[in-house]
Design an enzyme around this catalytic site. Sequence first.
Site, short mmCIF file in Angstrom:
data_model
loop_
_atom_site.label_atom_id
_atom_site.label_comp_id
_atom_site.label_asym_id
_atom_site.label_seq_id
_atom_site.Cartn_x
_atom_site.Cartn_y
_atom_site.Cartn_z
N SER A 102 -16.69 41.59 23.38
CA SER A 102 -17.27 41.62 22.04
C SER A 102 -17.16 40.25 21.37
O SER A 102 -17.68 39.26 21.90
CB SER A 102 -16.60 42.74 21.23
OG SER A 102 -17.39 43.11 20.12
N ASP B 58 -23.84 50.48 25.56
CA ASP B 58 -23.50 49.74 24.33
C ASP B 58 -24.70 49.77 23.39
O ASP B 58 -25.81 49.39 23.75
CB ASP B 58 -23.14 48.31 24.71
CG ASP B 58 -22.45 47.54 23.60
OD1 ASP B 58 -22.86 47.66 22.44
OD2 ASP B 58 -21.50 46.80 23.91
N HIS C 205 -19.79 50.61 23.71
CA HIS C 205 -19.07 49.37 23.37
C HIS C 205 -17.56 49.58 23.39
O HIS C 205 -16.81 48.73 23.87
CB HIS C 205 -19.52 48.88 21.99
CG HIS C 205 -19.04 47.51 21.67
ND1 HIS C 205 -19.61 46.36 22.20
CD2 HIS C 205 -18.01 47.06 20.90
CE1 HIS C 205 -18.97 45.30 21.76
NE2 HIS C 205 -18.00 45.69 20.97
#
Lengths: 347, 347
Positions: free
Chosen positions: A138, A292, A321
């Site tokens: 991320s 995601d 995610h």
Amino acid sequence: MITSPYYTQQGHGPYELIDIGSLELEDGGVIDDCHLAVACHGRLNAAKDNAILVPTWYSGTSKIMGEVYIGPGRALDPDRYFIVVVNQIGNGLSTSPHHQADPTRFPRVRIGDDVRAQHSLLLQHFGITQLALVVGGSMGAQQTYEWAVRYPEMVRRVAPIAGTAQNTEHDVMFAETLCEALTTDPAFADGRYAASHEVAAGLKRHAKLWTVMGWSTEFFQQGRHRALGFADMPAFVDQFMTGYFAPMDPNDLLAMAWKWQRGDVARHTGGDLAAALGRIRARTFVMPISHDMFFPPADAERECRLVPGAEFRPIESIDGHLALFGTDPAAMAQIDRHLKELLANPA
Amino acid sequence: MITSPYYTQQGHGPYELIDIGSLELEDGGVIDDCHLAVACHGRLNAAKDNAILVPTWYSGTSKIMGEVYIGPGRALDPDRYFIVVVNQIGNGLSTSPHHQADPTRFPRVRIGDDVRAQHSLLLQHFGITQLALVVGGSMGAQQTYEWAVRYPEMVRRVAPIAGTAQNTEHDVMFAETLCEALTTDPAFADGRYAASHEVAAGLKRHAKLWTVMGWSTEFFQQGRHRALGFADMPAFVDQFMTGYFAPMDPNDLLAMAWKWQRGDVARHTGGDLAAALGRIRARTFVMPISHDMFFPPADAERECRLVPGAEFRPIESIDGHLALFGTDPAAMAQIDRHLKELLANPA
């Protein structure tokens, strides 16, 4: 300055607070006595060529990286590597808004500022001039790409997981809704609350937005939230998602979100993403997560094609995610397998 | 009662306001003199077997259905069919909170209440006892499924587009974030605002959440928002998305959202979805949209398998859920092709 029971050695240690001196910021201003909270695993070898850098994601600290990604027998094996987990600026452990006398005057910090701060740390504190790998998820992936573009000769391998080199307009808007969940709580009071718990309502709305976008429709359809031990969606939201975010400092979250929204390696090349990614010399495995909802595989693949020799290594997981949290052992096994292969790869 | 410049014949007509009398509600209470706003296209034939019912989606009215889905040469061809578009209760044209002396005391209305109201309308006002087709998108799909389960002998064909028979936990949570965007605006004042524009900030946040979830990451990555004529994301959010939602009545939106969250045909069968969908006798084409972020194809396909003889007919479009708006001509062509085939199918 806010005294938080959350950002402590008890809660997130052990870590070392290292003063890297003053950090001039890309958007102007300076952080005097910038402190980075650093958690190290393993030992630096004599050649100083076994170092792995792990930056952190939005809301995350070095603790979860140590618990979920690092261990003997894992790709990130402290018996083989010297693994340096650096908490990003603003995450509550490294220098952050809530440490300031007036948190609302904390300067704007960019991904590039974090990476320059980490570079300074590695060189000056550890004498490290080569990195065997930079890996993060991320916002950690944003820092990973920034490292590969900014210091191409220093980074031998990179593995950006569930993140992009240039943030998308969609992702910027998602982050904006997160920010507004916090800032529109009247108790936020333009950042002048006295304690995080005063902003509980905003933090809960923020947690609900993460519930919608952080996992996937399949995750809930297949009852993964129940499999994780929560009776139903309200319990999952209250106990897990709100439980996770509630103790965090809103100004700290907002500092990270501002940074996340503006992640973009093309700042080095006048907006030319292909030129920026073309600078990368590291062996690169691009590792999005299949489900995601805001760093989707298609966005990652588009960038992968611009990195010389990069390989596209998507992780299959309906956890989306937040499979980054380690909720899906099969996803973690895939990540480990790819990282082991990458590390075995001469670079 | 709020006087709205938005919910008018000028803005959304022509439609006829038809009084179906009192409507007893599943959750208790009653709507006295329930009015349905109805827009008809074409003529009912002598056999009264060419009627098509089109219910509306969240925030939508009969106007967009007429403009985007109905026309000579289209599947919904007024030269062949008598097409009855019924605005859902609470949408601002049919009986809605903003029409009430005290909008905050409007009773809870369910999908099943709408469908019983429509049933009453068709029988008593038009003398229709057979429907050649029920077709609707999103909440229109919820009503479509409810029709097929509740009145299996009356419905010959159904086409639920981008919606499900039983709402998912994920979708309920998404709708909750929409509701909270409105209700947490201090100007909402527990529903006692004097005019919609007072709740402009909440309506804009609501529009931003729709921006994130209503289209898709690919939509923005491929610059579809710019192709639609907006310079960038802020312009798209301000002019298109906020421009669309800003004039709407928050209490009306909340009434629809409450209903949307609770759409579930398994209420007829004690929670047994398979038993409920097994009741369907209509020829069924299940038509999710490929990139829909909250009524995704996988959820639709799971239900499709429970409907006797149903066919799975996904629509490919990176416009996601809001391809329903007609922004993607290729998606509209696919919908038309499937609907024409369905209508040509003896049922």
